[in-house]
Design a protein around this motif. Structure first.
Motif, PDB file in Angstrom:
ATOM      1  N   GLN A  59       0.821  -1.207   0.000  1.00 48.03           N
ATOM      2  CA  GLN A  59       0.000   0.000   0.000  1.00 48.03           C
ATOM      3  C   GLN A  59       0.860   1.265   0.000  1.00 48.03           C
ATOM      4  N   GLY A  60       2.156   1.114   0.210  1.00 40.40           N
ATOM      5  CA  GLY A  60       3.034   2.272   0.241  1.00 40.40           C
ATOM      6  C   GLY A  60       2.912   3.072   1.523  1.00 40.40           C
ATOM      7  N   THR A  61       2.288   2.496   2.539  1.00 39.49           N
ATOM      8  CA  THR A  61       2.063   3.226   3.791  1.00 39.49           C
ATOM      9  C   THR A  61       3.160   3.004   4.818  1.00 39.49           C
ATOM     10  N   LYS A  62       4.104   2.114   4.513  1.00 41.53           N
ATOM     11  CA  LYS A  62       5.136   1.795   5.505  1.00 41.53           C
ATOM     12  C   LYS A  62       6.431   1.405   4.814  1.00 41.53           C
ATOM     13  N   LEU A  63       7.539   1.969   5.291  1.00 36.91           N
ATOM     14  CA  LEU A  63       8.863   1.552   4.844  1.00 36.91           C
ATOM     15  C   LEU A  63       9.161   0.210   5.503  1.00 36.91           C
ATOM     16  N   SER A  64       9.329  -0.836   4.705  1.00 41.69           N
ATOM     17  CA  SER A  64       9.459  -2.171   5.284  1.00 41.69           C
ATOM     18  C   SER A  64      10.859  -2.768   5.177  1.00 41.69           C
ATOM     19  N   GLY A  65      11.803  -2.051   4.551  1.00 45.10           N
ATOM     20  CA  GLY A  65      13.155  -2.584   4.459  1.00 45.10           C
ATOM     21  C   GLY A  65      13.997  -1.817   3.460  1.00 45.10           C
ATOM     22  N   ALA A  66      15.210  -2.332   3.240  1.00 43.66           N
ATOM     23  CA  ALA A  66      16.128  -1.711   2.283  1.00 43.66           C
ATOM     24  C   ALA A  66      17.024  -2.785   1.689  1.00 43.66           C
ATOM     25  N   LEU A  67      17.260  -2.686   0.390  1.00 43.89           N
ATOM     26  CA  LEU A  67      18.160  -3.611  -0.304  1.00 43.89           C
ATOM     27  C   LEU A  67      19.502  -2.913  -0.498  1.00 43.89           C
ATOM     28  N   PHE A  68      20.586  -3.533  -0.012  1.00 44.69           N
ATOM     29  CA  PHE A  68      21.921  -2.945  -0.133  1.00 44.69           C
ATOM     30  C   PHE A  68      22.504  -3.343  -1.499  1.00 44.69           C
ATOM     31  N   HIS A 235       5.301  -6.648  -0.657  1.00 49.13           N
ATOM     32  CA  HIS A 235       6.243  -5.531  -0.634  1.00 49.13           C
ATOM     33  C   HIS A 235       6.606  -5.172  -2.073  1.00 49.13           C
ATOM     34  N   SER A 236       6.969  -3.908  -2.289  1.00 43.89           N
ATOM     35  CA  SER A 236       7.336  -3.438  -3.621  1.00 43.89           C
ATOM     36  C   SER A 236       8.494  -2.459  -3.531  1.00 43.89           C
ATOM     37  N   TYR A 237       9.322  -2.466  -4.570  1.00 45.05           N
ATOM     38  CA  TYR A 237      10.377  -1.458  -4.663  1.00 45.05           C
ATOM     39  C   TYR A 237      10.802  -1.298  -6.118  1.00 45.05           C
ATOM     40  N   GLY A 238      11.355  -0.147  -6.417  1.00 46.79           N
ATOM     41  CA  GLY A 238      11.758   0.179  -7.778  1.00 46.79           C
ATOM     42  C   GLY A 238      11.756   1.685  -7.975  1.00 46.79           C
ATOM     43  N   GLY A 239      12.146   2.107  -9.168  1.00 51.72           N
ATOM     44  CA  GLY A 239      12.280   3.529  -9.452  1.00 51.72           C
ATOM     45  C   GLY A 239      11.006   4.326  -9.288  1.00 51.72           C
ATOM     46  N   LEU A 240       9.854   3.707  -9.568  1.00 54.67           N
ATOM     47  CA  LEU A 240       8.585   4.425  -9.423  1.00 54.67           C
ATOM     48  C   LEU A 240       8.240   4.650  -7.959  1.00 54.67           C
ATOM     49  N   MET A 241       8.617   3.722  -7.097  1.00 54.64           N
ATOM     50  CA  MET A 241       8.366   3.876  -5.667  1.00 54.64           C
ATOM     51  C   MET A 241       9.327   4.928  -5.092  1.00 54.64           C
ATOM     52  N   MET A 242      10.628   4.658  -5.228  1.00 55.31           N
ATOM     53  CA  MET A 242      11.662   5.602  -4.805  1.00 55.31           C
ATOM     54  C   MET A 242      13.014   5.053  -5.248  1.00 55.31           C
ATOM     55  N   ILE A 253      12.809   9.229   5.337  1.00 55.96           N
ATOM     56  CA  ILE A 253      11.724   8.881   4.417  1.00 55.96           C
ATOM     57  C   ILE A 253      10.399   8.979   5.153  1.00 55.96           C
ATOM     58  N   SER A 254       9.486   9.736   4.588  1.00 56.83           N
ATOM     59  CA  SER A 254       8.164   9.906   5.198  1.00 56.83           C
ATOM     60  C   SER A 254       7.206   8.899   4.593  1.00 56.83           C
ATOM     61  N   ASP A 255       6.754   7.963   5.412  1.00 59.30           N
ATOM     62  CA  ASP A 255       5.846   6.922   4.909  1.00 59.30           C
ATOM     63  C   ASP A 255       4.571   7.517   4.323  1.00 59.30           C
ATOM     64  N   SER A 256       3.999   8.509   5.000  1.00 58.55           N
ATOM     65  CA  SER A 256       2.721   9.061   4.561  1.00 58.55           C
ATOM     66  C   SER A 256       2.847   9.725   3.196  1.00 58.55           C
ATOM     67  N   ARG A 257       3.971  10.406   2.947  1.00 59.72           N
ATOM     68  CA  ARG A 257       4.163  11.060   1.656  1.00 59.72           C
ATOM     69  C   ARG A 257       4.299  10.035   0.544  1.00 59.72           C
ATOM     70  N   ILE A 258       4.979   8.918   0.832  1.00 63.18           N
ATOM     71  CA  ILE A 258       5.112   7.858  -0.165  1.00 63.18           C
ATOM     72  C   ILE A 258       3.741   7.291  -0.509  1.00 63.18           C
ATOM     73  N   ALA A 259       2.934   7.020   0.501  1.00 66.46           N
ATOM     74  CA  ALA A 259       1.601   6.464   0.270  1.00 66.46           C
ATOM     75  C   ALA A 259       0.774   7.397  -0.598  1.00 66.46           C
ATOM     76  N   LYS A 260       0.824   8.681  -0.302  1.00 67.03           N
ATOM     77  CA  LYS A 260       0.048   9.649  -1.060  1.00 67.03           C
ATOM     78  C   LYS A 260       0.483   9.675  -2.523  1.00 67.03           C
ATOM     79  N   ALA A 261       1.802   9.579  -2.736  1.00 66.93           N
ATOM     80  CA  ALA A 261       2.318   9.608  -4.103  1.00 66.93           C
ATOM     81  C   ALA A 261       1.912   8.362  -4.881  1.00 66.93           C
ATOM     82  N   ILE A 262       1.984   7.186  -4.229  1.00 62.34           N
ATOM     83  CA  ILE A 262       1.659   5.936  -4.908  1.00 62.34           C
ATOM     84  C   ILE A 262       0.181   5.892  -5.286  1.00 62.34           C
ATOM     85  N   PHE A 263      -0.698   6.230  -4.342  1.00 64.29           N
ATOM     86  CA  PHE A 263      -2.116   6.116  -4.612  1.00 64.29           C
ATOM     87  C   PHE A 263      -2.611   7.173  -5.585  1.00 64.29           C
TER      88      PHE A 263
END
Length: 275
Positions: A59-68, A235-242, A253-263
């Motif tokens: 849903q883009g409402t929460k940062l759930s991890g990071a890929l190094f 979970h999702s990640y890629g250039g469109l997400m960030m 990273i602001s979770d709420s701003r990401i969610a707003k952008a995705i939806f």
């Protein structure tokens, strides 16, 4: 000698002193920095490298991890050093009050080496990170002999509380064999391969058999988000997400701003049920 003449002598001596210029590795001058300060600056710059790709829930409402990402292109001689750098990033977030799980990619053949696993184990134990914050992303595992020889190493790492993910998962016969053998905690599917309708139907059927969490990666189109939802990705990640960010930027990273952008990118129902 009067104070005035003494000051004049000091200034004149400083003015006539040969000029020594300090340069960094690339040859750019760093005026006024001592060698110790220069080394500290370079170390700081290295830690700000754009190397962590943020992962969000579907849903883009929460940062759930990071890929190094640097570990994906590291050769065998660099793996331990880069793994330590990835652990340092996770520790930095943890000490800053953010529980951000990190996925550190490793090739299957490296985990088959007992000495290499010894080194990984020491690094993880010395990091003193909570269980669940460190995951390894296994890649280059299409050859059956690689995964068979690395099963013992994976078991040892799991005993330390490390989670195991399969990267670049496509559902091929060889990869399904690996999936059955190691029962990973997560599988990462390149969502761009689902732009073909036939592939989407096949993987949609396959996803119902997968008990692990599904990660949709390489999301670059709005359609990719819809396909990720279709296969039940958590979970999702890629250039469109960030795009990838530095470890310090990850903290902000602001979770709420990401969610707003995705939806805002695709239609969704309002409270009345209308599109």
């Amino acid at each position: 000698m009067s104070p005035k003449s003494r000051l004049y002598t000091l200034v004149k001596a400083w003015k006539n002193k040969p000029f020594h210029e300090v340069r960094d590795v690339s040859g750019e001058p760093w005026l006024g920095l001592s060698s110790a300060a220069l080394e500290e600056h370079q170390s700081w710059s290295k830690r700000q490298a754009i190397s962590n790709e943020p992962i969000f829930n579907q849903q883009g409402t929460k940062l759930s991890g990071a890929l190094f990402r640097p570990l994906l292109s590291s050769d065998d001689t660099q793996l331990l050093r880069m793994f330590m750098e990835g652990l340092d990033n996770i520790s930095y977030w943890y000490r800053s009050g953010r529980f951000i799980p990190g996925i550190l990619p490793l090739p299957a053949h490296a985990i088959a080496s007992s000495k290499f696993v010894d080194g990984l184990s020491d690094l993880v134990l010395n990091s003193r990170l909570p269980v669940g914050l460190v995951s390894i992303g296994v890649h280059q595992y299409d050859k059956p002999e690689c995964i068979n020889s690395s099963k013992e190493g994976l078991l040892r790492l799991r005993r330390l509380g490390i989670l195991v993910h399969l990267l670049n998962f496509s559902g091929s016969t060889a990869q399904m064999h690996v999936f059955t053998e190691i029962e990973p905690d997560g599988v990462h599917i390149d969502i761009s391969q689902l732009r073909n309708t036939h592939n989407l139907i096949e993987l949609n059927t396959l996803s119902k058999q997968i008990k692990s969490e599904i990660y949709a990666c390489n999301i670059t189109l709005v359609k990719d988000i819809e396909n990720a939802i279709a296969i039940g990705a958590s979970h999702s990640y890629g250039g469109l997400m960030m795009p990838p960010v530095s470890r310090h930027q990850m903290l902000h990273i602001s979770d709420s701003r990401i969610a707003k952008a995705i939806f805002s990118l695709h239609p969704h129902k309002n409270q009345n049920g209308d599109m």
